[in-house]
Design a protein around this motif. Structure first.
Motif, PDB file in Angstrom:
ATOM      1  N   THR A 156      28.617  67.700 100.089  1.00  0.00           N
ATOM      2  CA  THR A 156      30.021  67.391 100.377  1.00  0.00           C
ATOM      3  C   THR A 156      30.203  66.318 101.448  1.00  0.00           C
ATOM      4  O   THR A 156      31.302  65.824 101.618  1.00  0.00           O
ATOM      5  N   SER A 157      29.138  65.948 102.168  1.00  0.00           N
ATOM      6  CA  SER A 157      29.267  64.878 103.165  1.00  0.00           C
ATOM      7  C   SER A 157      28.978  63.513 102.555  1.00  0.00           C
ATOM      8  O   SER A 157      28.775  62.545 103.264  1.00  0.00           O
TER       9      SER A 157
ATOM     10  N   PRO B 204      30.141  60.351 100.829  1.00  0.00           N
ATOM     11  CA  PRO B 204      31.466  59.762 100.729  1.00  0.00           C
ATOM     12  C   PRO B 204      31.729  58.976  99.458  1.00  0.00           C
ATOM     13  O   PRO B 204      32.869  58.708  99.122  1.00  0.00           O
ATOM     14  N   ASP B 205      30.679  58.598  98.732  1.00  0.00           N
ATOM     15  CA  ASP B 205      30.873  57.655  97.634  1.00  0.00           C
ATOM     16  C   ASP B 205      30.527  58.242  96.264  1.00  0.00           C
ATOM     17  O   ASP B 205      31.392  58.393  95.412  1.00  0.00           O
ATOM     18  N   VAL B 206      29.260  58.596  96.064  1.00  0.00           N
ATOM     19  CA  VAL B 206      28.803  59.029  94.739  1.00  0.00           C
ATOM     20  C   VAL B 206      29.446  60.355  94.317  1.00  0.00           C
ATOM     21  O   VAL B 206      29.999  60.482  93.223  1.00  0.00           O
TER      22      VAL B 206
ATOM     23  N   PRO C 244      32.190  62.159  95.403  1.00  0.00           N
ATOM     24  CA  PRO C 244      33.622  62.200  95.072  1.00  0.00           C
ATOM     25  C   PRO C 244      33.928  61.465  93.772  1.00  0.00           C
ATOM     26  O   PRO C 244      34.812  61.876  93.032  1.00  0.00           O
ATOM     27  N   THR C 245      33.180  60.401  93.496  1.00  0.00           N
ATOM     28  CA  THR C 245      33.415  59.655  92.256  1.00  0.00           C
ATOM     29  C   THR C 245      33.126  60.546  91.061  1.00  0.00           C
ATOM     30  O   THR C 245      33.921  60.644  90.124  1.00  0.00           O
TER      31      THR C 245
ATOM     32  N   SER D 176      35.612  63.408  90.785  1.00  0.00           N
ATOM     33  CA  SER D 176      36.883  62.911  90.257  1.00  0.00           C
ATOM     34  C   SER D 176      36.817  62.784  88.741  1.00  0.00           C
ATOM     35  O   SER D 176      37.774  63.110  88.039  1.00  0.00           O
TER      36      SER D 176
ATOM     37  N   HIS E 218      19.587  61.993  95.756  1.00  0.00           N
ATOM     38  CA  HIS E 218      19.600  62.984  94.679  1.00  0.00           C
ATOM     39  C   HIS E 218      19.877  62.353  93.327  1.00  0.00           C
ATOM     40  O   HIS E 218      20.397  61.245  93.246  1.00  0.00           O
TER      41      HIS E 218
ATOM     42  N   PRO F 102      22.104  61.749  90.408  1.00  0.00           N
ATOM     43  CA  PRO F 102      23.564  61.831  90.387  1.00  0.00           C
ATOM     44  C   PRO F 102      24.173  62.130  89.019  1.00  0.00           C
ATOM     45  O   PRO F 102      25.387  62.078  88.885  1.00  0.00           O
TER      46      PRO F 102
ATOM     47  N   TYR G 116      25.260  58.652  85.922  1.00  0.00           N
ATOM     48  CA  TYR G 116      26.268  58.314  86.928  1.00  0.00           C
ATOM     49  C   TYR G 116      27.089  57.128  86.443  1.00  0.00           C
ATOM     50  O   TYR G 116      26.539  56.122  86.004  1.00  0.00           O
TER      51      TYR G 116
END
Lengths: 157, 197
Positions: free
Chosen positions: B71-72, B74-76, B78-79, B82, B163, B165, B182
């Protein structure tokens, strides 16, 4: 009539959020600065922007600062051999005659130690430092957690 | 004449043997993503945000859309979350047959920061799991995914996570169906799912 004009101006200017404003410094154009809402202030926020270099000299984004975060840094998402990692980017090249995007899945500003949670509809300033052109400050719009980018008339290139 | 027939038969048999040998020899090597291996059934046994143990077995009958992340990120993350949220919205009435699952690969910190408020902010249907280090390792090994903590002074708490993705699709019988790499759009995932539901 004067009021009508004023009202019309306000109506038409309202949807054009700040993410759609354009700031220039030297040969650089900085626009579409946006961020996503965060859940609390304990996790990092993100900063995305587009920079266009219409000059003939290469430049580079070397750092960002903002009152919204104690430790803002440039990172790059790299997906290699099926593994995503997020190395720190010392600088983001902005070559002459080219555009560079800080966008989901690539370069991005990581806003650590947020002073407060970022809420949709908020905005905050970010100062970008360029190797050659110097510093410029843009207003960053906080969009929804699920946003893919600002909805500007000229966006999406 | 009879000898000629025999020779042809022997040639056919020899060719078939060579093909069989090559198939057996090379098939697993060229297809170790296991997408064609119907026997590949990845499993997990991990705690949810309330500490209850959740296992793959309880989701039989549903399609699982599994994502490993933290959860920390910020980019991969949340994308991808979403996209998953969009998939759940776009599935409409078929959404009930799909269970999206977020598996934390940074479970200790994610439990501390709060798991549920994070994934629920994307979509209320997403189930967040954060097990012990040991259980997380087992789940990752079972799904054949990679994750690793990387020291990074430019990240919160001095580390970040590398990780895999992708999103993994598990079928109603627990079998691995495919991965969505991804960046696969929600629309593509939805159209794939609708052919299966």
């Amino acid at each position: 009539m004067k009021h009508f004009l004023l009202a019309t101006t306000l109506i038409f200017s309202a949807p054009a959020a700040m993410a759609c404003e354009t700031v220039t410094i030297g040969d650089l154009t900085v626009e579409h600065a946006w961020s996503k809402a965060t859940i609390g202030a304990g996790r990092p926020g993100v900063f995305y922007v587009e920079i266009k270099n219409s000059g003939t000299t290469d430049d580079a984004l070397v750092g960002i600062t903002t009152p919204a975060a104690g430790m803002p840094m440039l990172h790059e998402t790299v997906v290699q051999d099926g593994i995503a990692s997020m190395p720190h980017a010392m600088s983001v090249p902005v070559p002459a005659g080219q555009s560079v995007q800080l966008a989901p899945g690539g370069y991005h500003g990581m806003l650590m130690e947020l002073t407060t949670a970022l809420k949709e509809g908020d905005s905050f300033p970010v100062t970008l430092s360029f190797e050659k052109s110097g510093e410029v400050t843009v207003n960053v719009d906080v969009l929804s957690l699920r946003a893919e980018g600002p909805d500007c008339a000229d966006a999406g290139q | 004449m009879r000898l000629r027939s025999l020779r042809i038969i022997l040639w056919i048999a020899a060719t078939a043997a060579v093909i069989t040998f090559l198939a057996v020899r090379w098939w697993p090597a060229t297809d170790d993503t296991a997408t064609a291996d119907s026997a590949f059934m990845p499993t997990f046994a991990l705690a949810d945000s309330e500490g209850r143990m959740r296992t793959t077995a309880e989701f039989r009958g549903k399609f699982l859309l599994v994502f490993f992340g933290f959860t920390s990120c910020p980019d991969v993350c949340p994308t991808t979350l979403s996209e998953v949220a969009q998939v759940m919205d776009d599935l409409g009435s078929a959404a009930g047959s799909v269970q999206p699952i977020f598996i934390s690969i940074d479970p200790e910190r994610d439990r501390r920061l709060g798991l549920d408020d994070y994934t629920k902010a994307f979509h209320p249907a997403i189930l967040a799991l954060a097990g012990s280090e040991e259980d997380t390792k087992s789940a990752a090994a079972s799904f054949k995914i990679f994750y690793e903590q990387e020291a990074d002074t430019s990240s919160p708490d001095g580390y970040t996570m590398a990780h895999s993705p992708s999103l993994y699709l598990i079928g109603p019988d627990g079998e691995w169906l495919r991965q969505f790499t991804y960046g696969t759009s929600a629309a593509e995932i939805v159209s794939d799912l609708l052919t299966r539901l």
